[in-house]
Design an enzyme around this catalytic site. Structure first.
Site, PDB file in Angstrom:
ATOM      1  N   ALA A 221     -20.297  10.867   4.789  1.00  0.00           N
ATOM      2  CA  ALA A 221     -20.676  12.067   3.877  1.00  0.00           C
ATOM      3  C   ALA A 221     -22.174  12.027   3.633  1.00  0.00           C
ATOM      4  O   ALA A 221     -22.835  10.920   3.815  1.00  0.00           O
ATOM      5  CB  ALA A 221     -19.773  11.906   2.560  1.00  0.00           C
ATOM      6  N   LYS A 222     -22.537  13.083   2.992  1.00  0.00           N
ATOM      7  CA  LYS A 222     -24.198  13.260   2.899  1.00  0.00           C
ATOM      8  C   LYS A 222     -24.667  12.101   1.854  1.00  0.00           C
ATOM      9  O   LYS A 222     -25.800  11.793   1.888  1.00  0.00           O
ATOM     10  CB  LYS A 222     -24.727  14.354   2.653  1.00  0.00           C
ATOM     11  CG  LYS A 222     -24.109  14.900   1.232  1.00  0.00           C
ATOM     12  CD  LYS A 222     -24.617  16.241   0.702  1.00  0.00           C
ATOM     13  CE  LYS A 222     -24.098  17.036  -0.426  1.00  0.00           C
ATOM     14  NZ  LYS A 222     -24.600  18.197  -0.754  1.00  0.00           N
TER      15      LYS A 222
END
Ligand code: GLU
Length: 322
Positions: free
Chosen positions: A250-251
């Site tokens: 995920a970011k």
């Protein structure tokens, strides 16, 4: 973009990034596989920028997202479709659904819906099934007159069959799992579920290739395709990439973000070579171009979930200026 010699009538797929500044190695894997699958099969590749959630799209991010895809060596056919540039196709779909009595205006809050929902929150996304009892009784609410109001699509009971290239045959009754689908948001834009269907239909997409986090949307989207008079596409949901703690990339994890890797001077050939190893095209990661990736790609090889390790990160950074 340069029209590809490969674009043909065999089929069409799409790359559909959301320009939220969060493209990561999992997206790189999905996009490279989508592109290679398409080029092997002779499908056209469309690029669509999914930027309707304006609050999550930083200024300039659409251009940066397109640059990152080019950095990865990808190409596509025809113009780039930017969803926010023209909302009329989505409004037309809403008018059609309204004419068929399929949508209603619904200003219930999440809390009200949760309070009345019979089921527990839907696994994973914290989603709650919309209870049938909250449908409005008054006929005037079954319309699309106000673009700044939430609208839902009525989901009737019934099992939807999904045939997925990697997951086989699945059955789901969306009236049991999610209930009436939010298709239009009070922000004045369609939701993801409606926009994807309208765009896949109008760009002739025959094959949807994407991460398996979106597999749970396939049944809902099938209902929307049919309600709008289209055959649903073929589905190919690819396994995800996880970090060493077993969480999906995920970011929040800068080490896997493509923009961070590029800014650190990482050679895109290393990203492609890592994805090639993850895809079983190499025993161990080694730099390669997108063209090498394509020449080695075997569309019949089953895809497996993979883990982004500290060793993979070291491979990416080896030889970079950062
Ligand atoms: N824009 C979505 C994403 O970035 C992909 C949507 C889709 O492929 O249907 O996750």
């Amino acid at each position: 973009m340069t029209p590809s010699a490969h674009a043909g009538s065999a089929g069409t797929t799409r790359l559909a990034p959301s320009p939220t500044g969060s493209l990561h190695l999992g997206n790189a894997r999905t996009f490279l596989a989508t592109w290679a699958m398409a080029r092997c099969a002779g499908w056209a590749v469309r690029l669509r920028i999914e930027d309707l959630d304006r609050s999550r799209v930083p200024a300039g991010e659409t251009a940066r997202t397109i640059d990152l895809l080019r950095w990865l060596g990808l190409d596509w056919d025809g113009p780039v479709l930017v969803q926010s540039e023209d909302l009329e196709p989505y409004r037309a779909a809403m008018r059609r659904l309204a004419a068929d009595g399929r949508i209603f205006r619904c200003e219930r809050t999440r809390r009200e819906i949760a309070a009345q929902a019979l089921s527990a929150p839907h696994a994973g996304e914290g989603e709650t099934r919309f209870p049938v009892g909250l449908r409005p009784p008054e006929p005037a609410a079954w319309a699309f007159l106000e673009a700044h109001a939430n609208h839902r699509f009525r989901v009737d009971p019934g099992t939807v069959e999904i045939r997925d290239r990697f997951h086989g045959v699945l059955h789901e009754d969306p009236s049991e799992t999610v209930g009436d689908i939010l298709v239009w948001s009070r922000a004045g834009v369609p939701t993801y579920q409606l926009a994807v269907v309208v765009d896949d239909a109008r760009t002739g997409v025959t094959d949807v290739v994407r991460g398996e986090d979106l597999l749970e949307s396939a049944a809902r989207q099938t209902l929307l395709f049919r309600a709008l008079g289209h055959e649903p596409p073929r589905w190919h949901h690819l396994p995800l990439v996880f970090d060493e703690q077993g969480r999906r990339l995920a970011k929040r994890d800068g080490a896997c973000r493509l923009s961070a890797l590029r800014d650190a001077g990482v050679d895109p050939a290393r990203v492609i070579g890592l994805v090639a190893a993850w895809s079983g095209l190499l025993e161990a990661p080694a730099p390669m171009t997108a063209a090498d990736f394509l020449s080695r790609y075997d569309p019949d090889r089953p895809a497996a979930p993979v883990t982004f390790t500290a060793g993979d990160h070291a491979f990416l950074l080896d030889g970079s200026s950062g």
